[in-house]
Design a protein around this motif. Structure first.
Motif, PDB file in Angstrom:
ATOM      1  N   LEU A 149     -13.868  49.967  22.150  1.00 40.84           N
ATOM      2  CA  LEU A 149     -14.125  49.857  20.722  1.00 40.84           C
ATOM      3  C   LEU A 149     -13.331  50.884  19.929  1.00 40.84           C
ATOM      4  O   LEU A 149     -12.853  50.600  18.828  1.00 40.84           O
ATOM      5  N   HIS A 150     -13.191  52.066  20.519  1.00 38.10           N
ATOM      6  CA  HIS A 150     -12.539  53.135  19.771  1.00 38.10           C
ATOM      7  C   HIS A 150     -11.089  52.775  19.449  1.00 38.10           C
ATOM      8  O   HIS A 150     -10.661  52.830  18.298  1.00 38.10           O
ATOM      9  N   ALA A 151     -10.346  52.380  20.477  1.00 42.01           N
ATOM     10  CA  ALA A 151      -8.948  52.023  20.261  1.00 42.01           C
ATOM     11  C   ALA A 151      -8.845  50.829  19.313  1.00 42.01           C
ATOM     12  O   ALA A 151      -7.971  50.772  18.450  1.00 42.01           O
ATOM     13  N   PHE A 152      -9.764  49.909  19.484  1.00 41.80           N
ATOM     14  CA  PHE A 152      -9.770  48.727  18.619  1.00 41.80           C
ATOM     15  C   PHE A 152      -9.932  49.140  17.157  1.00 41.80           C
ATOM     16  O   PHE A 152      -9.191  48.685  16.280  1.00 41.80           O
ATOM     17  N   SER A 153     -10.900  50.008  16.914  1.00 38.89           N
ATOM     18  CA  SER A 153     -11.149  50.433  15.538  1.00 38.89           C
ATOM     19  C   SER A 153      -9.941  51.148  14.947  1.00 38.89           C
ATOM     20  O   SER A 153      -9.673  51.055  13.746  1.00 38.89           O
ATOM     21  N   GLU A 154      -9.220  51.844  15.817  1.00 32.50           N
ATOM     22  CA  GLU A 154      -8.041  52.546  15.333  1.00 32.50           C
ATOM     23  C   GLU A 154      -6.997  51.557  14.820  1.00 32.50           C
ATOM     24  O   GLU A 154      -6.427  51.737  13.735  1.00 32.50           O
ATOM     25  N   ALA A 155      -6.757  50.521  15.604  1.00 33.68           N
ATOM     26  CA  ALA A 155      -5.807  49.502  15.168  1.00 33.68           C
ATOM     27  C   ALA A 155      -6.311  48.815  13.903  1.00 33.68           C
ATOM     28  O   ALA A 155      -5.530  48.504  12.990  1.00 33.68           O
ATOM     29  N   ASP A 156      -7.615  48.603  13.851  1.00 35.73           N
ATOM     30  CA  ASP A 156      -8.215  48.017  12.662  1.00 35.73           C
ATOM     31  C   ASP A 156      -7.917  48.867  11.434  1.00 35.73           C
ATOM     32  O   ASP A 156      -7.509  48.353  10.385  1.00 35.73           O
ATOM     33  N   ALA A 157      -8.087  50.179  11.587  1.00 37.49           N
ATOM     34  CA  ALA A 157      -7.806  51.073  10.464  1.00 37.49           C
ATOM     35  C   ALA A 157      -6.340  50.975  10.053  1.00 37.49           C
ATOM     36  O   ALA A 157      -6.016  50.994   8.857  1.00 37.49           O
ATOM     37  N   LEU A 158      -5.455  50.867  11.043  1.00 36.52           N
ATOM     38  CA  LEU A 158      -4.029  50.770  10.721  1.00 36.52           C
ATOM     39  C   LEU A 158      -3.719  49.469   9.985  1.00 36.52           C
ATOM     40  O   LEU A 158      -2.851  49.436   9.118  1.00 36.52           O
ATOM     41  N   PHE A 159      -4.435  48.417  10.354  1.00 38.36           N
ATOM     42  CA  PHE A 159      -4.246  47.163   9.618  1.00 38.36           C
ATOM     43  C   PHE A 159      -4.593  47.355   8.144  1.00 38.36           C
ATOM     44  O   PHE A 159      -3.842  46.983   7.253  1.00 38.36           O
ATOM     45  N   HIS A 160      -5.758  47.967   7.921  1.00 38.86           N
ATOM     46  CA  HIS A 160      -6.154  48.154   6.529  1.00 38.86           C
ATOM     47  C   HIS A 160      -5.197  49.083   5.798  1.00 38.86           C
ATOM     48  O   HIS A 160      -4.986  48.946   4.592  1.00 38.86           O
ATOM     49  N   GLN A 161      -4.641  50.025   6.547  1.00 39.34           N
ATOM     50  CA  GLN A 161      -3.658  50.888   5.911  1.00 39.34           C
ATOM     51  C   GLN A 161      -2.420  50.095   5.513  1.00 39.34           C
ATOM     52  O   GLN A 161      -1.839  50.315   4.440  1.00 39.34           O
ATOM     53  N   ALA A 162      -2.048  49.152   6.369  1.00 40.20           N
ATOM     54  CA  ALA A 162      -0.898  48.313   6.032  1.00 40.20           C
ATOM     55  C   ALA A 162      -1.188  47.484   4.789  1.00 40.20           C
ATOM     56  O   ALA A 162      -0.327  47.322   3.919  1.00 40.20           O
ATOM     57  N   VAL A 163      -2.416  46.974   4.705  1.00 41.06           N
ATOM     58  CA  VAL A 163      -2.790  46.216   3.507  1.00 41.06           C
ATOM     59  C   VAL A 163      -2.717  47.122   2.277  1.00 41.06           C
ATOM     60  O   VAL A 163      -2.204  46.729   1.222  1.00 41.06           O
ATOM     61  N   ALA A 164      -3.216  48.360   2.426  1.00 38.93           N
ATOM     62  CA  ALA A 164      -3.192  49.289   1.296  1.00 38.93           C
ATOM     63  C   ALA A 164      -1.763  49.544   0.849  1.00 38.93           C
ATOM     64  O   ALA A 164      -1.470  49.579  -0.352  1.00 38.93           O
TER      65      ALA A 164
END
Lengths: 262, 262
Positions: A149-164
């Motif tokens: 879950l941890h690594a997954f959430s990290e990639a998730d955060a990077l996705f949202h950063q890309a959207v930002a």
DNA sequence: GAAATCAACTGGTCTGACCAGCTGTCCGGT
DNA sequence: ACCGGACAGCTGGTCAGACCAGTTGATTTC
């Protein structure tokens, strides 16, 4: 405005530690002292500022509580400059929630607003490179499902950063991140964390692909609605009963016009 | 999740001043120590916590920089509890802007999002009493035009607070206030402040009446668009050239769908 | 009774000291 | 020549005690 209306402003005493903190903060925000660089040792700062060590330490405490620096006992290199992070934003939001001035429902609603708006702007303003970054992170998420879950959430955060980044408004992304952290902090421990984590991650990947598709088609309305819907579905169960209908109100924004439109 | 996956968490040392600050913060956020109450004197806290005075002082500095307390030299009553304020939110936002991580344009766009959403929710969720409060503040604004900009702005803030209450999301209102303060801080001194202040105040009153009408008719879309338009008109001139088109993007949200709608 | 005085606080600052932790050096054993 | 441990010299964290300036309220003085 007449100049004699307020000829003199009341002057309040400025503490020594404030002056010290201001000078250091200006250096950090101004670009000298970039993130990763080191401050001089406290006893050295005592010499440079010509104040006592307790004054220097109080200044450093203020900077540290603002998330600008981090110090470690015994570190011969001095305090580390962290640069500006959204950490204190999220801690401030967490305080608001913990003080019952705002509730979990309000935090979630706030995230719905921020994420929806980020998506909407990204749909309108993105460029090709942005889409590539988003797609890359979704692929990473999918690959990391088995890792944890941890690594997954990290990639998730990077996705949202890309959207930002695509939305051309870093502030929205930073605040969304801060609110996200505050929500996690509030909900921490209360989450079931059952073994359907894997199923949730798979649904999450599918959801992100939908968002990406909406952004690619420049359908800001759909991208926004997707974000709101996903947040609502995920958090509604944790929100206080009487606040849930308020969340639903945010859910319908934009997709359906108000009852008395024009 | 398997329990043996992460059997022990790394334990990081907790400083004495942190423990002190946490205890006091918990009391404040928990409702003991309500706003306006006083903390014991520092030398008394030294006894109660059984730590040195510098430790107590560093803890108080942290709380003060978080906006939770305020201390004044010579005050025999001890530090004053302020409760939770959006002040540190706005200072955090100001830091983000000053560090060029975000720009004035992003701040204004953020305000457009927050105010628009507040208005939209208020239009949907308000009750009769809310309308009365808003109308009262608009009347006050009109009456205070001759008194001065400061009093006028105060009534203006109260109007927005009434809207926030009607939206049933205090967080939105607090953040909007914080962003407003950050904008004022960034733009301070750069504003023309010409003698057409009076004309601006009159236009502002008219604008607020329009917003109130839209909210009363439960036309969330119009209320939101009014907020966005007013902010854009007022701040567009101060925003960096290359950011202005981004602002315009936010302007059209909701009112006109994106170019590639479905 | 009003005004000046003063004593007892307060928080702000400085000094000097000690402790525990980190790091590079140096020294001795292999 | 290499490697590992002891050690010295730094660091930040904490404490104790002192002094100053500001505030306050009671006391004295006119």
């Amino acid at each position: 405005m007449p100049a004699h209306d307020a000829p003199f402003r009341p002057v309040q005493p400025v503490r020594a530690y404030q002056r010290v903190a201001e000078q250091i903060e200006d250096r950090i925000l101004g670009g000298d002292l970039p993130p990763g660089s080191r401050l001089p040792a406290e006893r050295e700062l005592v010499n440079q500022f010509a104040v006592g060590r307790s004054t220097v330490r109080e200044a450093l405490r203020v900077l540290q509580s603002a998330g600008l620096i981090r110090s470690r006992p015994g570190d011969p290199l001095g305090a580390e400059v962290l640069g500006v992070t959204p950490d204190n934003l999220s801690s401030a939001l967490g305080r608001l929630t913990r003080s019952h001035l705002s509730s979990l429902g309000e935090l979630v609603q706030f995230r719905m607003v921020l994420d929806a708006e980020s998506n909407r702007l990204a749909a309108r303003l993105h460029r090709e490179a942005d889409l590539a970054r988003m797609a890359e992170q979704i692929d990473r998420m999918e690959a990391l499902i088995d890792v944890g879950l941890h690594a997954f959430s990290e990639a998730d955060a990077l996705f949202h950063q890309a959207v930002a980044e695509a939305s051309r408004n870093a502030l929205l992304g930073l605040c969304a991140r801060a609110v996200h952290d505050a929500v996690v902090d509030v909900i921490k421990g209360r989450i079931a964390s059952s073994d359907d984590t894997r199923a949730w991650m798979e649904r999450s990947v599918a959801h992100h692909r939908q968002v990406l598709a909406a952004i690619r088609e420049r359908d800001g309305e759909r991208a926004a609605a997707l974000a709101r819907r996903a947040l609502y579905d995920y958090y509604a169960d944790h929100v206080e009963e009487e606040k849930r209908e308020l969340l639903a109100a945010a859910l319908e924004d934009g997709s359906v016009a108000g009852p008395a439109l024009r």
